[in-house]
Scaffold this motif. Structure first.
Motif, mmCIF file in Angstrom:
data_model
loop_
_atom_site.group_PDB
_atom_site.id
_atom_site.type_symbol
_atom_site.label_atom_id
_atom_site.label_comp_id
_atom_site.label_asym_id
_atom_site.label_seq_id
_atom_site.Cartn_x
_atom_site.Cartn_y
_atom_site.Cartn_z
ATOM 1 N N HIS A 59 0.830 -1.210 0.000
ATOM 2 C CA HIS A 59 0.000 0.000 0.000
ATOM 3 C C HIS A 59 0.868 1.265 0.000
ATOM 4 O O HIS A 59 1.377 1.681 1.039
ATOM 5 N N CYS A 163 -7.007 6.987 5.600
ATOM 6 C CA CYS A 163 -7.640 5.881 6.311
ATOM 7 C C CYS A 163 -9.081 6.193 6.691
ATOM 8 O O CYS A 163 -9.325 6.922 7.655
ATOM 9 N N THR A 167 -10.665 1.150 5.320
ATOM 10 C CA THR A 167 -9.216 0.966 5.312
ATOM 11 C C THR A 167 -8.741 0.360 6.620
ATOM 12 O O THR A 167 -7.917 -0.560 6.634
ATOM 13 N N SER A 170 -9.639 -3.317 6.703
ATOM 14 C CA SER A 170 -8.787 -4.084 5.792
ATOM 15 C C SER A 170 -7.359 -4.171 6.314
ATOM 16 O O SER A 170 -6.703 -5.206 6.167
ATOM 17 N N ASP A 189 -3.014 -0.531 -4.289
ATOM 18 C CA ASP A 189 -3.767 0.720 -4.305
ATOM 19 C C ASP A 189 -3.863 1.336 -5.697
ATOM 20 O O ASP A 189 -3.319 2.394 -5.978
ATOM 21 N N HIS A 313 -9.630 -3.335 -0.275
ATOM 22 C CA HIS A 313 -8.214 -3.380 0.100
ATOM 23 C C HIS A 313 -7.427 -2.193 -0.457
ATOM 24 O O HIS A 313 -6.208 -2.139 -0.288
ATOM 25 N N PHE A 315 -6.439 1.354 0.073
ATOM 26 C CA PHE A 315 -6.428 2.252 1.218
ATOM 27 C C PHE A 315 -6.630 3.700 0.780
ATOM 28 O O PHE A 315 -6.206 4.117 -0.287
#
Length: 469
Positions: A59, A163, A167, A170, A189, A313, A315
């Motif tokens: 991420h 976030c 997020t 996950s 991402d 997933h 973020f």
């Protein structure tokens, strides 16, 4: 996708309007997301660090730093490659943790709280993002607190700009998978831009006149809203948390009541909070049915509505808000009010107000931050309650038990601009567990404990009256 939100020079990314707004809000104390885990087995710090490194690789958002333009105050994400020697992990030994807990629990209202609860509140009120830094500010932190009997409290603290609640959920799932040496759900991402860049064409369409009309309506209506009684409007504020829990049987009955009426849990929680707030003012109301108007803000995850759609997933902050007001006069029942509240939200969503009103609500939120006096008693309260469209559904696994994950709480701070109570609802192993965040000392712990007790009574009365048990 416009170039304005791609990497500007390979090293930075401009922020969308919602992200810019969260940078202002977090600096003032709203939007600091904390995820606290109680671990009964002594975790291997080396394995824990490797798991965090994996998440950083998966991420890019976790490698951002926040920089502000000193001239206009605008914010930018500076993109750094993952640096495994710079995992933001701080380990506090038993002596230092005990000393900190002793200090934190010395306050009267904290004395009966568990270490997990106390440390969560502590982290919600640690705010590195209230200051500027020419080097850039990290956007997440991980802290390990050592308790007696080989227990640990792990706390992750995130900036809302990278976030939202999805997020955080996950992140926890992928962390547990990485700790269990399983393949996680990281997807590099692909979104990696502000939500505004991914809204389907035409969904934000609104004339200039409509924008002006809606902003005036939101502003005027907000001045007519009823608030919970403010206890202390002058002292500096912090976020505090209470938990509202229901048994498995009670939870099943509430969910069954929602299903029967084709509404979601958020409608019942919002209705219970409004009824509890109204009953708390009964001694101030001269007539039996005096009308009171309350504000409700719904937050909904827009990932599946975006173009291209994003997975859970990816973020970032991809929630939007829908604001509605509801008038009570004291004769409402839980289920009638819950249905009314949820249907109003559902209708707003069908009319794309989660997208078309995004700019308006961001603007008004920004103006409230800049001018607190525009809100009652400079309280910065935008509504009575904020709820999420969908609860987090969790079922304990053998892997979690092997890791020794005994309990956890996730929520975000709300002592800057925001509601009087923000409800982060989870149905965990069939039991409702809500983390309820409020601004103190604007509201006291005793006041909010009474409100939550009344909410629970309203929820229980609701399905008893419906003859559902």
């Amino acid at each position: 996708m416009s170039d304005s939100l791609k990497n500007v020079d390979g090293q930075s990314r401009s922020l969308g309007g919602t992200e810019q707004n969260w940078c202002k809000a977090v600096a003032g104390g709203t939007g600091i997301t904390a995820l606290a885990l109680l671990i009964s087995k002594n975790p291997n710090i080396s394995d824990f660090k490797k798991a965090l490194e994996k998440l950083q690789n998966d991420h890019p958002n976790l490698n951002y730093k926040l920089q502000r333009n000193s001239l206009n105050g605008s914010a930018t994400f500076v993109i750094n490659p993952p640096d495994h020697d710079d995992v933001r992990l701080n380990v506090m030994n038993l002596s230092k943790t005990s000393e900190l807990l002793q200090t934190l629990t010395s306050h009267g209202s904290n004395s009966s709280l568990s270490p997990l609860h106390v440390l969560l509140e502590h982290e919600l009120n640690v705010n590195e993002w209230s200051e500027n830094s020419t080097k850039g500010l990290c956007l997440w932190f991980a802290n390990v607190y050592t308790l007696a009997d080989d227990k640990r409290v792990l706390v992750f603290r995130f900036h809302a700009g990278i976030c939202d609640r999805t997020t955080a959920v996950s992140f926890l799932k992928e962390l547990k998978e990485a700790m269990g040496e399983k393949e996680g759900g990281g997807c590099k991402d692909e979104g990696n831009v502000g939500i505004e860049e991914l809204i389907p064409v035409g969904k934000t369409k609104k004339t200039l006149w409509a924008h002006g009309k809606d902003m005036v309506a939101y502003s005027v209506n907000s001045l007519r809203l009823t608030n919970l009684k403010f206890k202390d409007v002058k002292s500096s504020r912090r976020s505090e948390v209470l938990r509202l829990k229901m048994s498995k049987h009670e939870t099943q009955m509430i969910l069954a009541g929602c299903k029967l009426r084709e509404i979601k849990l958020c409608g019942a929680l919002a209705a219970a909070s409004l009824l509890a707030a109204y009953s708390s003012k009964r001694h101030l109301i001269t007539s039996n049915f005096q009308r009171k108007k309350y504000g409700v803000i719904f937050l909904n995850d827009c990932r599946s509505y975006l173009q291209p759609s994003l997975s859970i997933h990816e973020f970032g902050f991809y929630h939007s808000a829908i604001s509605n007001n509801h008038e009570l006069k004291g004769e409402e029942t839980l289920w009638d009010l819950a249905t009314k509240i949820y249907k109003a939200f559902e209708n707003s969503k069908k009319n794309n107000k989660h997208f078309s009103d995004m700019t308006d609500l961001n603007f008004l939120m920004s103006k409230a931050i800049d001018n607190p006096s525009l809100t009652p008693s400079s309280s910065l309260r935008t509504s009575l309650v904020t709820v999420f469209e969908d609860p987090v559904i969790e079922t304990s696994t053998d892997a979690e038990r092997e890791l020794g994950l005994d309990d956890y709480i996730g929520c975000a701070s709300a002592h800057g601009v925001g509601p009087s109570i923000a409800i982060f609802d989870t149905v965990r192993d069939g039991q409702l567990d809500c983390a309820c965040v409020y601004p103190a000392p604007l509201h006291s712990r005793e006041q909010m404990q009474e409100l939550l007790a009344n909410m629970k009574i309203k929820l229980l009365e609701g399905f008893k009256m419906a003859d559902m048990i």
